[in-house]
Design an enzyme around this catalytic site. Structure first.
Site, mmCIF file in Angstrom:
data_model
loop_
_atom_site.group_PDB
_atom_site.id
_atom_site.type_symbol
_atom_site.label_atom_id
_atom_site.label_comp_id
_atom_site.label_asym_id
_atom_site.label_seq_id
_atom_site.Cartn_x
_atom_site.Cartn_y
_atom_site.Cartn_z
ATOM 1 N N HIS A 179 0.853 -1.192 0.000
ATOM 2 C CA HIS A 179 0.000 0.000 0.000
ATOM 3 C C HIS A 179 0.889 1.241 0.000
ATOM 4 O O HIS A 179 2.023 1.212 0.490
ATOM 5 C CB HIS A 179 -0.891 0.008 1.237
ATOM 6 C CG HIS A 179 -1.986 -1.004 1.201
ATOM 7 N ND1 HIS A 179 -3.075 -0.937 2.046
ATOM 8 C CD2 HIS A 179 -2.184 -2.110 0.437
ATOM 9 C CE1 HIS A 179 -3.881 -1.944 1.808
ATOM 10 N NE2 HIS A 179 -3.361 -2.680 0.838
ATOM 11 N N GLU A 214 0.893 3.887 1.799
ATOM 12 C CA GLU A 214 1.367 4.305 3.126
ATOM 13 C C GLU A 214 2.566 3.474 3.570
ATOM 14 O O GLU A 214 3.557 4.011 4.071
ATOM 15 C CB GLU A 214 0.264 4.161 4.178
ATOM 16 C CG GLU A 214 -0.981 4.971 3.912
ATOM 17 C CD GLU A 214 -2.064 4.169 3.205
ATOM 18 O OE1 GLU A 214 -1.766 3.502 2.186
ATOM 19 O OE2 GLU A 214 -3.220 4.210 3.666
ATOM 20 N N CYS A 267 -6.176 1.891 5.952
ATOM 21 C CA CYS A 267 -6.787 0.624 6.362
ATOM 22 C C CYS A 267 -6.165 0.185 7.693
ATOM 23 O O CYS A 267 -5.191 0.787 8.160
ATOM 24 C CB CYS A 267 -6.559 -0.435 5.284
ATOM 25 S SG CYS A 267 -4.846 -1.031 5.199
ATOM 26 N N CYS A 320 -2.295 -0.474 7.492
ATOM 27 C CA CYS A 320 -1.506 0.757 7.401
ATOM 28 C C CYS A 320 -1.575 1.559 8.696
ATOM 29 O O CYS A 320 -0.569 2.112 9.149
ATOM 30 C CB CYS A 320 -1.966 1.587 6.211
ATOM 31 S SG CYS A 320 -1.613 0.781 4.628
#
Length: 160
Positions: free
Chosen positions: A64, A66, A94, A97
């Site tokens: 992801h 992040e 999410c 993260c």
């Protein structure tokens, strides 16, 4: 006169600017066929980490935006602790993260649009400020939120 708190000293124009940097990353993700999420880590007014989602490209569920931006920032700082850093991300983080954000002790998380299905910054749950965890982040939600949401909506509309 009392000293202003750090929250009252926030320069919203810089939030707008850095979210623009995150949006650039999100557009890169969309161009690569990835869910358009972008993130930048800022330390003392400088971007020290920037990334977009690369789950499909890397065949890695943890890739992801992040996570990748945090890893870059840790490398620049030379430490896994990012206590003086702010994270700008186009979509609410999410749970995975958010866990990484808390563990790296990011000072502030600024995100564009909410993610009601999996958001861990206040929508579905709030891991970023959970009282039983060892760190809590200051959250600023909705910065350039319409742009961030539109980018995601257009991407998913094109996939249907």
């Amino acid at each position: 006169m009392p000293d202003p708190t750090p929250e009252t000293n926030i320069d919203l124009s810089s939030d707008q600017y850095f979210m623009g940097e995150a949006l650039r990353q999100a557009r890169r993700a969309a161009d690569a066929g990835e869910v358009p999420v972008g993130a930048v880590v800022v330390h003392q007014g400088q971007v020290i980490g920037r990334a977009c989602n690369q789950v499909e490209v890397l065949k890695d569920a943890t890739a992801h935006a992040e996570m990748l931006a945090l890893t870059q920032a840790e490398s620049v700082v030379g430490d896994w602790r990012l206590t003086e850093c702010d994270l700008y991300v186009t979509k609410e983080p999410c749970p995975m993260c958010a866990g990484a954000i808390v563990h790296t002790r990011v000072r502030r998380v600024i995100f564009g649009c909410l993610s009601p299905k999996d958001g861990a910054g206040g929508s579905l749950m709030n891991l970023l400020q959970h009282p039983q965890l060892n760190h809590r982040c200051v959250i600023t939600a909705g910065v350039r939120g319409d742009e961030c949401a539109t980018l995601l909506q257009e991407f998913f509309r094109g996939r249907r």
